[in-house]
Design a protein around this motif. Structure first.
Motif, PDB file in Angstrom:
ATOM      1  N   GLU A 114      37.127 -21.077  56.989  1.00 29.00           N
ATOM      2  CA  GLU A 114      37.280 -22.450  56.522  1.00 29.00           C
ATOM      3  C   GLU A 114      36.871 -22.633  55.067  1.00 29.00           C
ATOM      4  O   GLU A 114      37.041 -23.706  54.513  1.00 29.00           O
ATOM      5  CB  GLU A 114      36.450 -23.379  57.408  1.00 29.00           C
ATOM      6  CG  GLU A 114      36.923 -23.371  58.845  1.00 29.00           C
ATOM      7  CD  GLU A 114      35.887 -23.960  59.793  1.00 29.00           C
ATOM      8  OE1 GLU A 114      34.893 -24.531  59.323  1.00 29.00           O
ATOM      9  OE2 GLU A 114      36.093 -23.829  60.998  1.00 29.00           O
ATOM     10  N   ILE A 115      36.356 -21.596  54.450  1.00 28.42           N
ATOM     11  CA  ILE A 115      35.898 -21.696  53.068  1.00 28.42           C
ATOM     12  C   ILE A 115      37.102 -21.653  52.136  1.00 28.42           C
ATOM     13  O   ILE A 115      37.979 -20.812  52.274  1.00 28.42           O
ATOM     14  CB  ILE A 115      34.911 -20.552  52.748  1.00 28.42           C
ATOM     15  CG1 ILE A 115      33.665 -20.707  53.615  1.00 28.42           C
ATOM     16  CG2 ILE A 115      34.563 -20.547  51.274  1.00 28.42           C
ATOM     17  CD1 ILE A 115      32.698 -19.557  53.513  1.00 28.42           C
ATOM     18  N   GLU A 116      37.091 -22.586  51.186  1.00 31.02           N
ATOM     19  CA  GLU A 116      38.233 -22.671  50.282  1.00 31.02           C
ATOM     20  C   GLU A 116      38.100 -21.688  49.127  1.00 31.02           C
ATOM     21  O   GLU A 116      37.021 -21.533  48.548  1.00 31.02           O
ATOM     22  CB  GLU A 116      38.330 -24.098  49.729  1.00 31.02           C
ATOM     23  CG  GLU A 116      39.617 -24.346  48.991  1.00 31.02           C
ATOM     24  CD  GLU A 116      39.767 -25.805  48.592  1.00 31.02           C
ATOM     25  OE1 GLU A 116      40.595 -26.073  47.722  1.00 31.02           O
ATOM     26  OE2 GLU A 116      39.046 -26.656  49.151  1.00 31.02           O
ATOM     27  N   CYS A 117      39.189 -21.033  48.786  1.00 33.27           N
ATOM     28  CA  CYS A 117      39.228 -20.099  47.664  1.00 33.27           C
ATOM     29  C   CYS A 117      39.155 -20.874  46.355  1.00 33.27           C
ATOM     30  O   CYS A 117      39.841 -21.877  46.182  1.00 33.27           O
ATOM     31  CB  CYS A 117      40.517 -19.289  47.729  1.00 33.27           C
ATOM     32  SG  CYS A 117      40.758 -18.211  46.305  1.00 33.27           S
ATOM     33  N   GLN A 118      38.319 -20.389  45.418  1.00 28.24           N
ATOM     34  CA  GLN A 118      38.176 -21.046  44.111  1.00 28.24           C
ATOM     35  C   GLN A 118      39.100 -20.423  43.068  1.00 28.24           C
ATOM     36  O   GLN A 118      39.061 -20.809  41.913  1.00 28.24           O
ATOM     37  CB  GLN A 118      36.722 -20.931  43.631  1.00 28.24           C
ATOM     38  CG  GLN A 118      35.747 -21.640  44.531  1.00 28.24           C
ATOM     39  CD  GLN A 118      34.306 -21.478  44.053  1.00 28.24           C
ATOM     40  OE1 GLN A 118      33.983 -20.563  43.299  1.00 28.24           O
ATOM     41  NE2 GLN A 118      33.449 -22.366  44.506  1.00 28.24           N
ATOM     42  N   ARG A 119      39.852 -19.439  43.486  1.00 27.11           N
ATOM     43  CA  ARG A 119      40.798 -18.736  42.593  1.00 27.11           C
ATOM     44  C   ARG A 119      40.113 -18.151  41.366  1.00 27.11           C
ATOM     45  O   ARG A 119      40.638 -18.194  40.262  1.00 27.11           O
ATOM     46  CB  ARG A 119      41.957 -19.657  42.187  1.00 27.11           C
ATOM     47  CG  ARG A 119      42.858 -19.989  43.378  1.00 27.11           C
ATOM     48  CD  ARG A 119      43.958 -20.955  43.029  1.00 27.11           C
ATOM     49  NE  ARG A 119      44.784 -20.446  41.960  1.00 27.11           N
ATOM     50  CZ  ARG A 119      45.678 -21.213  41.296  1.00 27.11           C
ATOM     51  NH1 ARG A 119      45.838 -22.473  41.626  1.00 27.11           N
ATOM     52  NH2 ARG A 119      46.391 -20.701  40.327  1.00 27.11           N
ATOM     53  N   CYS A 120      38.904 -17.603  41.594  1.00 24.20           N
ATOM     54  CA  CYS A 120      38.191 -16.971  40.476  1.00 24.20           C
ATOM     55  C   CYS A 120      38.727 -15.561  40.221  1.00 24.20           C
ATOM     56  O   CYS A 120      38.566 -15.022  39.132  1.00 24.20           O
ATOM     57  CB  CYS A 120      36.694 -16.915  40.757  1.00 24.20           C
ATOM     58  SG  CYS A 120      36.248 -15.761  42.088  1.00 24.20           S
ATOM     59  N   GLY A 121      39.328 -14.954  41.236  1.00 26.04           N
ATOM     60  CA  GLY A 121      39.939 -13.636  41.074  1.00 26.04           C
ATOM     61  C   GLY A 121      38.998 -12.461  41.225  1.00 26.04           C
ATOM     62  O   GLY A 121      39.409 -11.315  41.044  1.00 26.04           O
TER      63      GLY A 121
ATOM     64  N   GLY B  36      43.399 -21.383  33.603  1.00 19.17           N
ATOM     65  CA  GLY B  36      41.997 -21.068  33.853  1.00 19.17           C
ATOM     66  C   GLY B  36      41.701 -20.573  35.257  1.00 19.17           C
ATOM     67  O   GLY B  36      40.550 -20.273  35.588  1.00 19.17           O
ATOM     68  N   LEU B  37      42.724 -20.496  36.089  1.00 20.71           N
ATOM     69  CA  LEU B  37      42.548 -19.990  37.448  1.00 20.71           C
ATOM     70  C   LEU B  37      43.424 -18.748  37.622  1.00 20.71           C
ATOM     71  O   LEU B  37      44.395 -18.566  36.886  1.00 20.71           O
ATOM     72  CB  LEU B  37      42.958 -21.046  38.486  1.00 20.71           C
ATOM     73  CG  LEU B  37      42.163 -22.346  38.470  1.00 20.71           C
ATOM     74  CD1 LEU B  37      42.796 -23.352  39.433  1.00 20.71           C
ATOM     75  CD2 LEU B  37      40.712 -22.094  38.857  1.00 20.71           C
TER      76      LEU B  37
ATOM     77  N   CYS C 125      32.612 -12.309  46.592  1.00 24.06           N
ATOM     78  CA  CYS C 125      33.101 -13.689  46.492  1.00 24.06           C
ATOM     79  C   CYS C 125      31.942 -14.650  46.229  1.00 24.06           C
ATOM     80  O   CYS C 125      30.930 -14.608  46.924  1.00 24.06           O
ATOM     81  CB  CYS C 125      33.806 -14.072  47.798  1.00 24.06           C
ATOM     82  SG  CYS C 125      34.384 -15.782  47.806  1.00 24.06           S
ATOM     83  N   PRO C 126      32.056 -15.545  45.239  1.00 29.26           N
ATOM     84  CA  PRO C 126      30.984 -16.502  44.967  1.00 29.26           C
ATOM     85  C   PRO C 126      30.760 -17.479  46.126  1.00 29.26           C
ATOM     86  O   PRO C 126      29.737 -18.167  46.173  1.00 29.26           O
ATOM     87  CB  PRO C 126      31.465 -17.237  43.711  1.00 29.26           C
ATOM     88  CG  PRO C 126      32.921 -16.972  43.625  1.00 29.26           C
ATOM     89  CD  PRO C 126      33.175 -15.670  44.309  1.00 29.26           C
TER      90      PRO C 126
END
Ligand code: SF4
Length: 111
Positions: free
Chosen positions: A6-13, A76-77, A101-102
């Motif tokens: 359920e954790i959303e991806c922040q698209r930090c890569g 930026g993503l 993953c952060p």
């Protein structure tokens, strides 16, 4: 469904800095052949990366790679350039499921 699903991806890569492509199974390469994705197969062949524990190098010339060759930046993503046909190892990775993953929370892993 687990908490990590359920954790959303922040698209930090960050998860794309590991060489997931080297884990792309033979079946993925067969699928890309069937899909006519010679572009992907050519890049993988040229990439020829080997995971050295904390970074990726070219097995051909020792050149260090910064991450997956299909990782792109957009406002930026990060985004995956082959998202619709990405390998299973990437499809199955869940945000927060690994320390890379952060969004990772050690206490959630122990529940
Ligand atoms: S490390 Fe986590 S938050 Fe960053 S792109 Fe990967 S899944 Fe998303």
């Amino acid at each position: 469904m687990s908490d990590t699903a359920e954790i959303e991806c922040q698209r930090c890569g960050k998860c794309c800095l590991a060489d997931m492509l080297d884990y792309a199974a033979e079946e993925e390469q067969d699928r890309w052949k069937r899909e006519g994705r010679e572009d992907i197969l050519r890049i993988i062949e040229q990439h020829h990366g080997v995971w050295m524990g904390d970074h990726i190098v070219s097995a051909d010339n020792g050149h260090m790679f910064r991450g997956c060759p299909f990782l792109e930046w957009e406002n930026g993503l990060t985004r995956c350039a082959i998202y619709e046909t990405r390998p299973r190892v990437c499809r199955e990775f869940r945000p927060g499921s690994s320390e890379i993953c952060p969004q990772f929370k050690p206490d959630k892993q122990e529940e």
